[in-house]
Design a protein around this motif. Structure first.
Motif, PDB file in Angstrom:
ATOM      1  N   ASN A  34      23.503  -2.740  29.811  1.00 54.50           N
ATOM      2  CA  ASN A  34      24.356  -2.027  28.759  1.00 54.50           C
ATOM      3  C   ASN A  34      23.540  -2.155  27.514  1.00 54.50           C
ATOM      4  N   ALA A  35      23.963  -1.302  26.419  1.00 52.33           N
ATOM      5  CA  ALA A  35      23.353  -1.221  25.059  1.00 52.33           C
ATOM      6  C   ALA A  35      23.528  -2.500  24.460  1.00 52.33           C
ATOM      7  N   ARG A  36      24.656  -3.341  24.559  1.00 60.05           N
ATOM      8  CA  ARG A  36      24.719  -4.637  23.935  1.00 60.05           C
ATOM      9  C   ARG A  36      23.483  -5.438  24.367  1.00 60.05           C
ATOM     10  N   LYS A  37      23.498  -5.651  25.802  1.00 57.59           N
ATOM     11  CA  LYS A  37      22.157  -6.340  26.131  1.00 57.59           C
ATOM     12  C   LYS A  37      20.884  -6.038  25.870  1.00 57.59           C
ATOM     13  N   GLU A  38      20.649  -4.838  26.177  1.00 56.25           N
ATOM     14  CA  GLU A  38      19.368  -4.037  25.530  1.00 56.25           C
ATOM     15  C   GLU A  38      19.140  -4.589  24.137  1.00 56.25           C
ATOM     16  N   ARG A  39      20.086  -4.374  23.168  1.00 53.59           N
ATOM     17  CA  ARG A  39      19.732  -4.839  21.950  1.00 53.59           C
ATOM     18  C   ARG A  39      19.398  -6.253  21.631  1.00 53.59           C
ATOM     19  N   PRO A  80      -7.287 -21.455  25.295  1.00 53.46           N
ATOM     20  CA  PRO A  80      -6.198 -21.650  23.946  1.00 53.46           C
ATOM     21  C   PRO A  80      -5.148 -20.561  24.022  1.00 53.46           C
ATOM     22  N   GLU A  81      -5.524 -19.337  24.991  1.00 53.79           N
ATOM     23  CA  GLU A  81      -4.452 -18.352  24.844  1.00 53.79           C
ATOM     24  C   GLU A  81      -3.383 -18.651  25.638  1.00 53.79           C
ATOM     25  N   LEU A  82      -3.451 -19.573  26.678  1.00 51.81           N
ATOM     26  CA  LEU A  82      -2.198 -19.935  27.494  1.00 51.81           C
ATOM     27  C   LEU A  82      -1.462 -20.602  26.296  1.00 51.81           C
ATOM     28  N   PHE A  83      -1.512 -21.259  25.358  1.00 53.78           N
ATOM     29  CA  PHE A  83      -0.712 -22.019  24.328  1.00 53.78           C
ATOM     30  C   PHE A  83       0.063 -20.929  23.636  1.00 53.78           C
ATOM     31  N   TYR A  84      -0.465 -20.032  23.404  1.00 52.27           N
ATOM     32  CA  TYR A  84       0.138 -18.928  22.514  1.00 52.27           C
ATOM     33  C   TYR A  84       1.151 -17.949  23.794  1.00 52.27           C
ATOM     34  N   LEU A  85       0.682 -18.049  24.971  1.00 52.69           N
ATOM     35  CA  LEU A  85       1.558 -17.468  25.962  1.00 52.69           C
ATOM     36  C   LEU A  85       2.806 -18.182  26.288  1.00 52.69           C
ATOM     37  N   VAL A  86       2.731 -19.505  26.189  1.00 46.86           N
ATOM     38  CA  VAL A  86       3.812 -20.434  26.317  1.00 46.86           C
ATOM     39  C   VAL A  86       4.673 -20.155  25.102  1.00 46.86           C
ATOM     40  N   ILE A  87       4.214 -20.232  23.995  1.00 50.62           N
ATOM     41  CA  ILE A  87       4.957 -19.980  22.680  1.00 50.62           C
ATOM     42  C   ILE A  87       5.704 -18.854  22.814  1.00 50.62           C
ATOM     43  N   LEU A  88       5.006 -17.652  23.241  1.00 46.93           N
ATOM     44  CA  LEU A  88       5.593 -16.451  23.269  1.00 46.93           C
ATOM     45  C   LEU A  88       6.987 -16.135  24.242  1.00 46.93           C
ATOM     46  N   PHE A  89       6.594 -16.923  25.497  1.00 47.53           N
ATOM     47  CA  PHE A  89       7.991 -16.619  26.289  1.00 47.53           C
ATOM     48  C   PHE A  89       9.036 -17.910  26.159  1.00 47.53           C
ATOM     49  N   LEU A  90       8.628 -19.076  25.771  1.00 45.09           N
ATOM     50  CA  LEU A  90       9.642 -20.116  25.182  1.00 45.09           C
ATOM     51  C   LEU A  90      10.526 -19.270  24.144  1.00 45.09           C
ATOM     52  N   SER A  91       9.678 -18.945  23.033  1.00 45.38           N
ATOM     53  CA  SER A  91      10.738 -18.261  21.902  1.00 45.38           C
ATOM     54  C   SER A  91      11.390 -17.207  22.247  1.00 45.38           C
ATOM     55  N   TYR A  92      10.890 -16.505  23.225  1.00 46.22           N
ATOM     56  CA  TYR A  92      11.688 -15.150  23.810  1.00 46.22           C
ATOM     57  C   TYR A  92      12.975 -15.731  24.400  1.00 46.22           C
ATOM     58  N   PHE A  93      13.006 -16.664  25.303  1.00 45.36           N
ATOM     59  CA  PHE A  93      14.302 -17.181  25.952  1.00 45.36           C
ATOM     60  C   PHE A  93      15.007 -17.871  24.935  1.00 45.36           C
ATOM     61  N   PHE A  94      14.507 -18.496  23.935  1.00 48.18           N
ATOM     62  CA  PHE A  94      15.220 -19.303  22.832  1.00 48.18           C
ATOM     63  C   PHE A  94      15.996 -18.160  21.927  1.00 48.18           C
ATOM     64  N   PHE A  95      15.355 -17.149  21.641  1.00 49.59           N
ATOM     65  CA  PHE A  95      15.959 -16.084  20.768  1.00 49.59           C
ATOM     66  C   PHE A  95      16.861 -15.231  21.630  1.00 49.59           C
ATOM     67  N   TYR A  96      16.687 -15.206  22.706  1.00 56.29           N
ATOM     68  CA  TYR A  96      17.562 -14.271  23.608  1.00 56.29           C
ATOM     69  C   TYR A  96      19.001 -14.995  24.040  1.00 56.29           C
ATOM     70  N   PHE A  97      18.660 -16.320  24.007  1.00 51.99           N
ATOM     71  CA  PHE A  97      20.130 -17.222  24.148  1.00 51.99           C
ATOM     72  C   PHE A  97      20.657 -17.420  22.623  1.00 51.99           C
ATOM     73  N   ILE A  98      20.034 -17.367  21.499  1.00 50.97           N
ATOM     74  CA  ILE A  98      20.646 -17.525  20.171  1.00 50.97           C
ATOM     75  C   ILE A  98      21.361 -16.213  19.738  1.00 50.97           C
ATOM     76  N   ASN A  99      20.524 -14.940  20.063  1.00 53.57           N
ATOM     77  CA  ASN A  99      21.015 -13.786  19.900  1.00 53.57           C
ATOM     78  C   ASN A  99      22.290 -13.436  20.813  1.00 53.57           C
ATOM     79  N   GLY A 100      22.233 -13.905  22.003  1.00 56.50           N
ATOM     80  CA  GLY A 100      23.569 -13.649  22.868  1.00 56.50           C
ATOM     81  C   GLY A 100      24.697 -14.470  22.449  1.00 56.50           C
ATOM     82  N   ARG A 101      24.364 -15.547  21.962  1.00 52.48           N
ATOM     83  CA  ARG A 101      25.740 -16.297  21.517  1.00 52.48           C
ATOM     84  C   ARG A 101      26.170 -15.687  20.294  1.00 52.48           C
TER      85      ARG A 101
END
Length: 115
Positions: A34-39, A80-101
């Motif tokens: 739905n549009a809410r989850k996409e947003r 060193p790129e792996l460090f930034y990829l880990v930050i990217l995915f961890l922050s994605y799931f963190f912000f996904y959780f925060i925005n969902g709440r």
């Protein structure tokens, strides 16, 4: 085999991952949401990329001004790129959780105000 992986498998996997993470209808492999989850997903993508850019900018400024921890001067990483990829995915799931709440709380408040 490497030709197959480089030109066919990796781009298809990337399209699936980006389509799932963003929830956008512009990708071939888009999730049915739905549009809410996409947003929520799109906000999480923007916030996670902003976090990675902040980490890169901080690292760049530390290098320019020669600021850093002297204990870490001899430490080098192989990927060193792996460090930034880990930050990217961890922050994605963190912000996904925060925005969902946040959306759930806003929906509950709307439900109470209509009564």
């Amino acid at each position: 085999m490497s030709l197959f992986l480089t030109y066919i498998a990796v781009p298809i996997i990337w399209l699936v991952v980006v389509g799932w993470l963003s929830g956008s209808e512009g990708f071939i492999f888009k999730p049915k949401e739905n549009a809410r989850k996409e947003r929520i997903k799109q906000k999480a993508v923007i916030q996670s990329w902003a976090t990675v850019i902040l980490f890169m900018l901080t690292n760049f400024l530390f290098d320019i001004f020669h600021v850093g921890d002297p204990r870490l001067e001899g430490v080098t990483t192989q990927y060193p790129e792996l460090f930034y990829l880990v930050i990217l995915f961890l922050s994605y799931f963190f912000f996904y959780f925060i925005n969902g709440r946040k959306v759930k709380v806003a929906q509950k408040k709307e439900g109470f105000s209509h009564n």
